[in-house]
Design a protein around this motif. Sequence first.
Motif, mmCIF file in Angstrom:
data_model
loop_
_atom_site.group_PDB
_atom_site.id
_atom_site.type_symbol
_atom_site.label_atom_id
_atom_site.label_comp_id
_atom_site.label_asym_id
_atom_site.label_seq_id
_atom_site.Cartn_x
_atom_site.Cartn_y
_atom_site.Cartn_z
ATOM 1 N N LEU A 1 -30.988 -21.831 -7.922
ATOM 2 C CA LEU A 1 -31.945 -21.173 -7.028
ATOM 3 C C LEU A 1 -31.526 -21.710 -5.692
ATOM 4 N N LYS A 2 -31.194 -22.892 -5.137
ATOM 5 C CA LYS A 2 -30.819 -23.144 -4.089
ATOM 6 C C LYS A 2 -29.468 -22.381 -3.507
ATOM 7 N N ASP A 3 -28.647 -22.233 -4.626
ATOM 8 C CA ASP A 3 -27.230 -21.491 -4.289
ATOM 9 C C ASP A 3 -27.759 -20.146 -3.876
ATOM 10 N N ALA A 4 -28.719 -19.414 -4.723
ATOM 11 C CA ALA A 4 -29.298 -18.077 -4.241
ATOM 12 C C ALA A 4 -29.889 -18.145 -2.863
ATOM 13 N N VAL A 5 -30.451 -19.378 -2.468
ATOM 14 C CA VAL A 5 -30.903 -19.337 -1.031
ATOM 15 C C VAL A 5 -29.723 -19.223 -0.066
ATOM 16 N N PHE A 6 -29.004 -20.082 -0.394
ATOM 17 C CA PHE A 6 -27.707 -20.354 0.557
ATOM 18 C C PHE A 6 -26.739 -18.943 0.545
ATOM 19 N N VAL A 7 -26.769 -18.286 -0.416
ATOM 20 C CA VAL A 7 -25.872 -17.080 -0.403
ATOM 21 C C VAL A 7 -26.909 -15.933 0.587
ATOM 22 N N ASP A 8 -28.055 -15.947 0.178
ATOM 23 C CA ASP A 8 -29.143 -15.108 1.202
ATOM 24 C C ASP A 8 -28.892 -15.347 2.703
ATOM 25 N N ILE A 9 -28.872 -16.353 3.022
ATOM 26 C CA ILE A 9 -28.781 -17.085 4.551
ATOM 27 C C ILE A 9 -27.574 -16.691 4.997
ATOM 28 N N VAL A 10 -26.285 -16.797 4.445
ATOM 29 C CA VAL A 10 -24.848 -16.459 4.509
ATOM 30 C C VAL A 10 -24.743 -15.088 4.977
ATOM 31 N N LEU A 11 -25.475 -14.325 4.060
ATOM 32 C CA LEU A 11 -25.167 -13.033 3.984
ATOM 33 C C LEU A 11 -26.033 -12.174 5.190
ATOM 34 N N GLU A 12 -27.296 -13.257 5.540
ATOM 35 C CA GLU A 12 -28.194 -12.539 6.667
ATOM 36 C C GLU A 12 -27.422 -12.921 7.943
ATOM 37 N N PHE A 13 -26.785 -14.056 8.147
ATOM 38 C CA PHE A 13 -25.923 -14.155 9.098
ATOM 39 C C PHE A 13 -24.780 -13.469 9.313
ATOM 40 N N ALA A 14 -23.859 -12.940 8.365
ATOM 41 C CA ALA A 14 -23.030 -12.072 8.174
ATOM 42 C C ALA A 14 -23.224 -10.574 8.696
ATOM 43 N N GLU A 15 -24.386 -10.357 8.139
ATOM 44 C CA GLU A 15 -25.020 -8.790 8.906
ATOM 45 C C GLU A 15 -25.116 -9.070 10.328
ATOM 46 N N ARG A 16 -25.509 -10.119 10.951
ATOM 47 C CA ARG A 16 -25.724 -10.126 12.650
ATOM 48 C C ARG A 16 -24.381 -10.161 13.047
ATOM 49 N N ALA A 17 -23.568 -10.903 12.612
ATOM 50 C CA ALA A 17 -22.272 -11.254 12.874
ATOM 51 C C ALA A 17 -21.359 -9.926 12.862
ATOM 52 N N LEU A 18 -21.373 -9.323 11.922
ATOM 53 C CA LEU A 18 -20.662 -8.103 11.615
ATOM 54 C C LEU A 18 -21.097 -6.903 12.911
ATOM 55 N N ALA A 19 -22.398 -6.913 13.280
ATOM 56 C CA ALA A 19 -23.022 -5.910 14.020
ATOM 57 C C ALA A 19 -22.344 -6.366 15.347
ATOM 58 N N ILE A 20 -21.933 -7.402 15.798
ATOM 59 C CA ILE A 20 -21.423 -7.438 17.361
ATOM 60 C C ILE A 20 -20.027 -8.079 17.336
ATOM 61 N N LEU A 21 -19.554 -7.717 16.251
ATOM 62 C CA LEU A 21 -17.889 -8.294 16.446
ATOM 63 C C LEU A 21 -17.277 -7.123 17.118
ATOM 64 N N PRO A 22 -16.438 -7.174 17.973
ATOM 65 C CA PRO A 22 -15.560 -6.397 18.381
ATOM 66 C C PRO A 22 -14.689 -5.692 17.490
ATOM 67 N N ASP A 23 -13.884 -4.804 17.893
ATOM 68 C CA ASP A 23 -12.862 -4.214 16.876
ATOM 69 C C ASP A 23 -11.895 -5.188 17.055
ATOM 70 N N GLN A 24 -10.693 -4.949 16.137
ATOM 71 C CA GLN A 24 -9.747 -6.000 15.999
ATOM 72 C C GLN A 24 -8.499 -5.805 17.226
ATOM 73 N N THR A 25 -8.721 -4.811 17.926
ATOM 74 C CA THR A 25 -7.948 -4.527 19.029
ATOM 75 C C THR A 25 -8.387 -5.496 20.110
ATOM 76 N N ALA A 26 -9.601 -6.121 20.258
ATOM 77 C CA ALA A 26 -10.106 -6.771 21.087
ATOM 78 C C ALA A 26 -9.509 -8.125 21.278
ATOM 79 N N GLY A 27 -9.026 -8.704 20.348
ATOM 80 C CA GLY A 27 -8.211 -9.788 20.221
ATOM 81 C C GLY A 27 -9.185 -11.047 19.914
ATOM 82 N N PRO A 28 -8.433 -12.393 19.626
ATOM 83 C CA PRO A 28 -9.144 -13.195 19.170
ATOM 84 C C PRO A 28 -9.867 -13.985 19.993
ATOM 85 N N THR A 29 -9.735 -13.860 21.266
ATOM 86 C CA THR A 29 -10.552 -14.473 22.526
ATOM 87 C C THR A 29 -12.077 -13.732 22.473
ATOM 88 N N ALA A 30 -11.918 -12.480 22.507
ATOM 89 C CA ALA A 30 -13.062 -11.634 22.386
ATOM 90 C C ALA A 30 -13.833 -11.739 21.261
#
Length: 177
Positions: A42-71
């Motif tokens: 159950l704790k593992d399922a909570v962990f996965v839910d939190i990680v996926l929630e953050f991944a949703e946020r992160a993916l929405a703001i990540l620039p395209d790959q041409t922007a480079g590692p600094t961006a």
Amino acid sequence: MVDRARFCLKQRSAEVSLTEISRAAHHSPSTLIYQFGSFAGLKDAVFVDIVLEFAERALAILPDQTAGPTATATALAGELLSWVGEESDAAEFVMRHKPTSLEGAASHRSAEPLQGVAAALLPSLASASDQEAALRVVHQTANAVICFAEATSSEATLASYLETTIANLDAAVGLLG
């Protein structure tokens, strides 16, 4: 049920019992054990839910790959600082929880955002022959990054740290391939 478990863990942290979670979820403890295999599951399922929630946020703001590692690092640093500030309990849980097995840890969220973030940040993850070892390395590194994010309020400092960490992590994961 994962939402109720997450709520209870937020309210009482690691002290929460399976009985308390089962009451909040309006299910018996045996139902939770049946669904998740164990309290650790159950704790593992909570962990996965939190990680996926953050991944949703992160993916929405990540620039395209041409922007480079600094961006990419700068965008991710800002989002990580916001997340740690807004969801300090979730960040703390991710840092402290040592998943037992993420194989059966279900979430109502899609894994696609996490796959997108992983592909954008760690291209060598796709070619790693030992995926389990690579994910352990990623998890340990994520813990260090969250600790660093909690210790600083400087987006520029965190971005610089992230850029270096992501490059080193990608190289380390590549060695597992």
